[in-house]
Design an enzyme around this catalytic site. Structure first.
Site, PDB file in Angstrom:
ATOM      1  N   ARG A 147       0.857  -1.186   0.000  1.00 24.27           N
ATOM      2  CA  ARG A 147       0.000   0.000   0.000  1.00 24.27           C
ATOM      3  C   ARG A 147       0.889   1.230   0.000  1.00 24.27           C
ATOM      4  O   ARG A 147       1.837   1.307   0.791  1.00 24.27           O
ATOM      5  CB  ARG A 147      -0.865  -0.011   1.270  1.00 24.27           C
ATOM      6  CG  ARG A 147      -1.888   1.083   1.327  1.00 24.27           C
ATOM      7  CD  ARG A 147      -2.548   1.159   2.694  1.00 24.27           C
ATOM      8  NE  ARG A 147      -1.834   2.084   3.568  1.00 24.27           N
ATOM      9  CZ  ARG A 147      -2.342   2.602   4.691  1.00 24.27           C
ATOM     10  NH1 ARG A 147      -3.560   2.261   5.095  1.00 24.27           N
ATOM     11  NH2 ARG A 147      -1.646   3.429   5.436  1.00 24.27           N
ATOM     12  N   TYR A 159      -3.241  11.478   6.177  1.00 19.47           N
ATOM     13  CA  TYR A 159      -3.366  10.114   6.674  1.00 19.47           C
ATOM     14  C   TYR A 159      -2.262   9.208   6.110  1.00 19.47           C
ATOM     15  O   TYR A 159      -1.977   9.231   4.923  1.00 19.47           O
ATOM     16  CB  TYR A 159      -4.734   9.504   6.307  1.00 19.47           C
ATOM     17  CG  TYR A 159      -4.696   8.025   6.558  1.00 19.47           C
ATOM     18  CD1 TYR A 159      -4.728   7.547   7.865  1.00 19.47           C
ATOM     19  CD2 TYR A 159      -4.486   7.130   5.520  1.00 19.47           C
ATOM     20  CE1 TYR A 159      -4.578   6.207   8.125  1.00 19.47           C
ATOM     21  CE2 TYR A 159      -4.340   5.772   5.773  1.00 19.47           C
ATOM     22  CZ  TYR A 159      -4.392   5.328   7.077  1.00 19.47           C
ATOM     23  OH  TYR A 159      -4.223   4.001   7.330  1.00 19.47           O
ATOM     24  N   ASP A 210      -5.110   3.796   0.147  1.00 17.26           N
ATOM     25  CA  ASP A 210      -6.202   4.018   1.113  1.00 17.26           C
ATOM     26  C   ASP A 210      -6.624   5.489   1.057  1.00 17.26           C
ATOM     27  O   ASP A 210      -5.835   6.373   1.401  1.00 17.26           O
ATOM     28  CB  ASP A 210      -5.692   3.659   2.524  1.00 17.26           C
ATOM     29  CG  ASP A 210      -6.802   3.584   3.550  1.00 17.26           C
ATOM     30  OD1 ASP A 210      -7.918   4.036   3.256  1.00 17.26           O
ATOM     31  OD2 ASP A 210      -6.547   3.059   4.657  1.00 17.26           O
ATOM     32  N   HIS A 212      -9.080   6.572   2.865  1.00 17.53           N
ATOM     33  CA  HIS A 212      -9.444   6.817   4.264  1.00 17.53           C
ATOM     34  C   HIS A 212     -10.710   7.667   4.413  1.00 17.53           C
ATOM     35  O   HIS A 212     -10.748   8.621   5.216  1.00 17.53           O
ATOM     36  CB  HIS A 212      -8.263   7.432   5.024  1.00 17.53           C
ATOM     37  CG  HIS A 212      -8.108   6.861   6.400  1.00 17.53           C
ATOM     38  ND1 HIS A 212      -8.507   7.523   7.513  1.00 17.53           N
ATOM     39  CD2 HIS A 212      -7.618   5.678   6.832  1.00 17.53           C
ATOM     40  CE1 HIS A 212      -8.264   6.779   8.582  1.00 17.53           C
ATOM     41  NE2 HIS A 212      -7.727   5.647   8.195  1.00 17.53           N
ATOM     42  N   GLU A 236      -8.946   1.727  -1.281  1.00 12.85           N
ATOM     43  CA  GLU A 236      -9.571   1.418   0.016  1.00 12.85           C
ATOM     44  C   GLU A 236     -10.380   2.600   0.546  1.00 12.85           C
ATOM     45  O   GLU A 236      -9.957   3.753   0.425  1.00 12.85           O
ATOM     46  CB  GLU A 236      -8.440   1.063   0.985  1.00 12.85           C
ATOM     47  CG  GLU A 236      -8.858   0.790   2.405  1.00 12.85           C
ATOM     48  CD  GLU A 236      -7.682   0.192   3.182  1.00 12.85           C
ATOM     49  OE1 GLU A 236      -6.849  -0.528   2.582  1.00 12.85           O
ATOM     50  OE2 GLU A 236      -7.593   0.453   4.389  1.00 12.85           O
ATOM     51  N   GLU A 262     -13.197  -1.474   7.229  1.00 13.48           N
ATOM     52  CA  GLU A 262     -12.423  -1.628   8.470  1.00 13.48           C
ATOM     53  C   GLU A 262     -13.190  -1.090   9.678  1.00 13.48           C
ATOM     54  O   GLU A 262     -12.920  -1.508  10.797  1.00 13.48           O
ATOM     55  CB  GLU A 262     -11.034  -0.988   8.349  1.00 13.48           C
ATOM     56  CG  GLU A 262     -11.043   0.510   8.149  1.00 13.48           C
ATOM     57  CD  GLU A 262      -9.638   1.057   7.902  1.00 13.48           C
ATOM     58  OE1 GLU A 262      -8.879   0.439   7.151  1.00 13.48           O
ATOM     59  OE2 GLU A 262      -9.320   2.104   8.485  1.00 13.48           O
ATOM     60  N   ARG A 283     -13.405  -5.455   4.196  1.00 13.61           N
ATOM     61  CA  ARG A 283     -12.262  -5.289   5.111  1.00 13.61           C
ATOM     62  C   ARG A 283     -12.610  -5.442   6.589  1.00 13.61           C
ATOM     63  O   ARG A 283     -11.772  -5.206   7.461  1.00 13.61           O
ATOM     64  CB  ARG A 283     -11.616  -3.914   4.876  1.00 13.61           C
ATOM     65  CG  ARG A 283     -10.792  -3.952   3.618  1.00 13.61           C
ATOM     66  CD  ARG A 283      -9.974  -2.731   3.358  1.00 13.61           C
ATOM     67  NE  ARG A 283      -9.341  -2.118   4.496  1.00 13.61           N
ATOM     68  CZ  ARG A 283      -8.260  -2.597   5.118  1.00 13.61           C
ATOM     69  NH1 ARG A 283      -7.695  -3.708   4.717  1.00 13.61           N
ATOM     70  NH2 ARG A 283      -7.750  -1.960   6.150  1.00 13.61           N
ATOM     71  N   GLU A 339      -4.055  -7.267   5.515  1.00 15.83           N
ATOM     72  CA  GLU A 339      -3.156  -6.157   5.848  1.00 15.83           C
ATOM     73  C   GLU A 339      -2.164  -6.589   6.923  1.00 15.83           C
ATOM     74  O   GLU A 339      -2.518  -7.302   7.861  1.00 15.83           O
ATOM     75  CB  GLU A 339      -3.993  -4.968   6.357  1.00 15.83           C
ATOM     76  CG  GLU A 339      -3.174  -3.722   6.643  1.00 15.83           C
ATOM     77  CD  GLU A 339      -4.054  -2.526   7.029  1.00 15.83           C
ATOM     78  OE1 GLU A 339      -5.221  -2.742   7.427  1.00 15.83           O
ATOM     79  OE2 GLU A 339      -3.568  -1.392   6.934  1.00 15.83           O
ATOM     80  N   TRP A 402     -11.659  11.977   8.913  1.00 12.11           N
ATOM     81  CA  TRP A 402     -10.210  11.778   9.018  1.00 12.11           C
ATOM     82  C   TRP A 402      -9.786  10.511   8.310  1.00 12.11           C
ATOM     83  O   TRP A 402     -10.400   9.516   8.284  1.00 12.11           O
ATOM     84  CB  TRP A 402      -9.762  11.694  10.480  1.00 12.11           C
ATOM     85  CG  TRP A 402      -8.292  11.341  10.542  1.00 12.11           C
ATOM     86  CD1 TRP A 402      -7.233  12.138  10.209  1.00 12.11           C
ATOM     87  CD2 TRP A 402      -7.738  10.065  10.899  1.00 12.11           C
ATOM     88  NE1 TRP A 402      -6.054  11.453  10.352  1.00 12.11           N
ATOM     89  CE2 TRP A 402      -6.330  10.163  10.765  1.00 12.11           C
ATOM     90  CE3 TRP A 402      -8.295   8.842  11.295  1.00 12.11           C
ATOM     91  CZ2 TRP A 402      -5.461   9.099  11.034  1.00 12.11           C
ATOM     92  CZ3 TRP A 402      -7.452   7.794  11.570  1.00 12.11           C
ATOM     93  CH2 TRP A 402      -6.041   7.925  11.438  1.00 12.11           C
TER      94      TRP A 402
HETATM   95  O1  EZ4 Z   1      -6.483   4.373  10.272  1.00 16.04           O
HETATM   96  O2  EZ4 Z   1      -6.592   1.363  12.159  1.00 16.04           O
HETATM   97  O3  EZ4 Z   1      -5.908   0.473   6.621  1.00 16.04           O
HETATM   98  N1  EZ4 Z   1      -5.644   0.848   7.697  1.00 16.04           N
HETATM   99  C1  EZ4 Z   1      -6.124   1.945   8.267  1.00 16.04           C
HETATM  100  C2  EZ4 Z   1      -5.695   2.177   9.701  1.00 16.04           C
HETATM  101  C3  EZ4 Z   1      -6.697   3.009  10.475  1.00 16.04           C
HETATM  102  C4  EZ4 Z   1      -6.535   2.735  11.947  1.00 16.04           C
HETATM  103  C5  EZ4 Z   1      -7.600   3.444  12.756  1.00 16.04           C
HETATM  104  O4  EZ4 Z   1      -7.552   3.055  14.084  1.00 16.04           O
HETATM  105  O5  EZ4 Z   1      -6.865   2.691   7.657  1.00 16.04           O
HETATM  106  O6  EZ4 Z   1      -4.419   2.752   9.736  1.00 16.04           O
HETATM  107 CO    CO Z   2      -7.655   1.723   5.909  1.00 15.54          CO
END
Ligand code: EZ4
Ligand code: CO
Length: 402
Positions: A147, A159, A210, A212, A236, A262, A283, A339, A402
């Site tokens: 990733r 992030y 990702d 996010h 992701e 996630e 996920r 992951e 976030w």
């Molecule tokens: O930001 O698990 O793919 N992994 C992620 C992680 C999340 C954290 C949040 O607690 O997006 O790094």
């Molecule tokens: Co993630």
């Protein structure tokens, strides 16, 4: 066999972890992870005040009935605190079953379906070049999938990128820090990152990214389309997924594979995403998805719609979750990718484990149960420290995802 004791431990060997230990009258114990990043003590209290008293005297082999008891019996269903607590119980009980039968967990879940569990690593850098060097380092370590996240010009932080380079940790001690976000700056930058990576590394390595949860569906569709030439393994969390039909817009706009989940805590968070074939990888983890018992069912449902798994495995999921996840990954037909974000040496020492990495695969090891232990005496040296995930604001100060 009967459950005679259950105890909750909170420790912080570099970051906070909540651990549940269930002990039986035969002296066998099982371990479950109950860590919910930034809200750890809520789960610890949910367990010790409300769940543990209901476990004493039960047969640890009755994982299905105990799961239903904790889920349906609470009346108040779902939610990350509840489901993380239920997961800790479920994983600890599966651990006890494996130990009692002298079998690694994967043999209780259907047996091996593959040689090993393909994992992806995180490559992170302050700019494209630093990220590319990190991708190179992980390919050299043997990873088949990486990733890639990079700093965005004009944004002080984003992030997945550590401020001073190097390993990234998603929570920080003290009160939440605040980041500043610009969707435009981000979307202009990411295709340049992946163009550079394909030029340097060719087509063999799987590359992932990702987003996010920061984009709106139509923006995610455009980013997915812009990234199509670089053939991502997955994009992701393109957008927050409360509005499941929002993913139709992404699907209509791009063939870049989509992974999400996630933060999901139940199959109900993904029912429409899966049944409408709006995603490619689910996920949800054994930790936040309520344990091995519901994850087996979620995976079977996803399999009907060509959706594979892609379990979350960041550092805020303890080694117990990594161990349990590897047994799950090994034993389901529609495993996709796992992951893997290595824990600190302090964490690995508190949680000695049988799993290991070799040639791009993780292996759960062949010891009975999930193969992860907990050093209580050592854990006591690392008391809980308040920590939070950051919050994110747009450049004008509006609170954002976030
Ligand atoms: O930001 O698990 O793919 N992994 C992620 C992680 C999340 C954290 C949040 O607690 O997006 O790094
Ligand atoms: Co993630």
């Amino acid at each position: 066999m009967k459950i005679v004791d259950a105890r909750v431990f909170v420790c912080s060997p570099g970051r906070n972890f909540v651990t549940l230990k269930i002990t039986t009258d035969e002296g066998i114990y099982g371990l479950g992870d109950a860590t919910l990043n930034g809200r750890e003590l809520a789960v610890a209290s949910y367990l010790s005040e409300h769940v543990v008293p209901c476990l004493i005297g039960r047969d640890p082999f009755e994982t299905e009935d105990i799961w239903q008891y904790l889920y349906r019996g609470a009346y108040w269903r779902k939610g990350p605190v509840t489901m993380t607590a239920i997961s800790a119980v479920d994983v600890a009980l599966w651990d006890i079953k494996g130990k009692a039968l002298g079998q690694p967990l994967y043999n209780l879940l259907g047996g091996r379906c593959r040689e090993g569990v393909t994992v992806y690593a995180h490559a992170t850098g302050r700019d494209i070049e630093e990220t590319a060097d990190e991708v190179a380092r992980h390919i050299e370590l043997g990873y088949r999938a990486v990733r890639a996240q990079s700093g965005v010009p004009g944004l002080a932080s984003t992030y997945g990128v550590a401020k001073h380079g190097g390993t990234y940790e998603p929570a920080e001690r003290g009160l939440p820090t605040e980041h500043v976000w610009s969707t435009g700056k981000y979307m202009r930058h990411v295709p340049k990152l992946f163009e550079a990576l394909r030029v340097r590394f060719g087509d063999d390595v799987h590359l992932l990214h990702d987003a996010h949860h920061r984009l709106k569906p139509i923006e995610a569709a455009r980013l997915g389309r812009d990234l199509e030439p670089y053939r991502l393994f997955w994009l992701e969390d393109p957008t927050p997924a409360e509005l499941q039909e929002g993913f139709r817009l992404i699907r209509q706009g791009t063939t870049t594979p989509i992974a999400v989940g996630e933060v999901f805590d139940s199959i109900w968070d993904a029912k429409q995403l899966i049944s409408e074939q709006l995603i490619d990888y689910l996920r949800m983890s054994v930790l936040h998805g309520g344990g091995i018992t519901p994850m087996k069912k979620a995976a079977a449902f996803a399999h009907m719609y060509h959706v594979q798994t892609g379990c979350h495995g960041a550092t805020d999921l303890s080694p117990i979750t990594m161990g349990a996840a590897l047994h799950f990954d090994l034993s389901i037909p529609n495993f996709g990718l796992q992951e893997h974000m290595p824990h600190t040496p302090e964490t690995d020492e508190v949680f000695p484990h049988a799993y290991y990495f070799e040639n791009g695969y993780m292996h759960p090891g062949d010891v009975p149960g999930h193969g992860v232990d907990f050093n209580e005496a050592l854990a006591e040296k690392y008391p809980y420290q308040r920590a939070y995930l950051p919050v994110n604001r747009r450049e004008d100060g509006t609170l954002w995802d976030w």
